[in-house]
Design a protein around this motif. Structure first.
Motif, mmCIF file in Angstrom:
data_model
loop_
_atom_site.group_PDB
_atom_site.id
_atom_site.type_symbol
_atom_site.label_atom_id
_atom_site.label_comp_id
_atom_site.label_asym_id
_atom_site.label_seq_id
_atom_site.Cartn_x
_atom_site.Cartn_y
_atom_site.Cartn_z
ATOM 1 N N THR A 144 -18.012 45.179 4.070
ATOM 2 C CA THR A 144 -18.256 44.275 5.150
ATOM 3 C C THR A 144 -17.305 43.881 6.067
ATOM 4 O OG1 THR A 144 -19.905 43.142 3.630
ATOM 5 C CG2 THR A 144 -19.281 41.921 5.552
ATOM 6 N N TYR A 185 -18.445 33.231 -1.147
ATOM 7 C CA TYR A 185 -19.614 33.882 -1.329
ATOM 8 C C TYR A 185 -19.805 34.363 -2.651
ATOM 9 C CZ TYR A 185 -23.081 37.263 -0.369
ATOM 10 O OH TYR A 185 -24.173 38.203 -0.302
ATOM 11 N N THR A 202 -18.360 33.705 6.728
ATOM 12 C CA THR A 202 -18.689 33.261 5.324
ATOM 13 C C THR A 202 -19.839 34.078 4.639
ATOM 14 O OG1 THR A 202 -19.896 31.506 6.187
ATOM 15 C CG2 THR A 202 -17.710 31.109 5.567
ATOM 16 N N THR A 203 -20.375 35.121 5.928
ATOM 17 C CA THR A 203 -21.656 35.698 5.371
ATOM 18 C C THR A 203 -21.448 37.459 5.584
ATOM 19 O OG1 THR A 203 -22.347 36.178 7.810
ATOM 20 C CG2 THR A 203 -22.991 33.990 6.883
ATOM 21 N N THR A 204 -22.473 37.851 5.223
ATOM 22 C CA THR A 204 -22.544 39.309 5.068
ATOM 23 C C THR A 204 -22.326 40.163 6.364
ATOM 24 O OG1 THR A 204 -25.041 39.531 4.936
ATOM 25 C CG2 THR A 204 -23.567 39.589 2.922
ATOM 26 N N LYS A 205 -22.270 39.345 7.500
ATOM 27 C CA LYS A 205 -22.182 39.699 8.936
ATOM 28 C C LYS A 205 -20.634 39.990 8.868
ATOM 29 C CE LYS A 205 -26.131 38.155 10.955
ATOM 30 N NZ LYS A 205 -26.657 37.312 12.092
ATOM 31 N N PHE A 216 -16.733 38.455 6.741
ATOM 32 C CA PHE A 216 -16.034 37.611 5.960
ATOM 33 C C PHE A 216 -14.551 37.462 6.252
ATOM 34 C CE2 PHE A 216 -19.160 38.943 2.594
ATOM 35 C CZ PHE A 216 -19.831 37.827 2.419
#
Length: 154
Positions: free
Chosen positions: A38, A58, A45-48, A50
């Motif tokens: 990723t 997460y 803070t997301t899988t898009k 970090f």
């Protein structure tokens, strides 16, 4: 068809044989491996994308463990752990900015930790790598026995 099945079985055997950094861990391994690669994103803070502390949060949210947002504040929770006593799931912290704790990761065993690197995104590195060895500051244990068992047992 037979070759495809044999290839799949060979791959499974290699993975199960311990070539992974997580040979003894199931849940933590699955959570980390699902996001390796990723991209890094400041404040992510997301899988898009970090950043380091977003990645740590997460992973720990998967185990119902709430952590503060920044690496500096994460380093203030839990109990201090000596580098020689690290176990899977402990948090490790580094001074990469020259201004105190500025980077965090999750220890995954075998002298390695998972983290979101600004140059590589989510990756696994060795604590003994010269860059991280020089910048290591401390480690914290933030989970009890019950949560630890959920993190590392199949």
């Amino acid at each position: 068809m037979k070759k495809a099945v044999l290839s799949i079985l060979a791959g499974m055997t290699i993975f199960a044989g311990g070539t992974s950094a997580f040979a003894s861990q199931a849940k933590l391994k699955e959570s980390v491996n699902a996001v390796v690669g990723t991209p890094y994103k400041y404040g992510g803070t997301t899988t898009k994308g970090f950043d380091c502390s977003g990645f740590v949060r997460y992973i720990f949210n998967k185990f119902d463990v709430s952590l503060p947002r920044t690496s500096k504040s994460q380093a203030a929770v839990g109990e201090k752990v000596a580098k020689s006593d690290l176990r899977e799931g402990d948090l490790v912290f580094f001074n990469t900015s020259g201004k105190g704790i500025s980077h965090a990761g999750v220890y995954v065993g075998g002298g390695k930790f998972a983290h979101s690197s600004s140059s590589k995104g989510v990756t696994i590195s060795k604590l003994s790598d010269s860059y991280y060895k020089k910048r290591y500051v401390t480690a914290r244990r933030v989970v009890g026995k019950k949560t630890y068992a959920k993190m590392v047992k199949a």
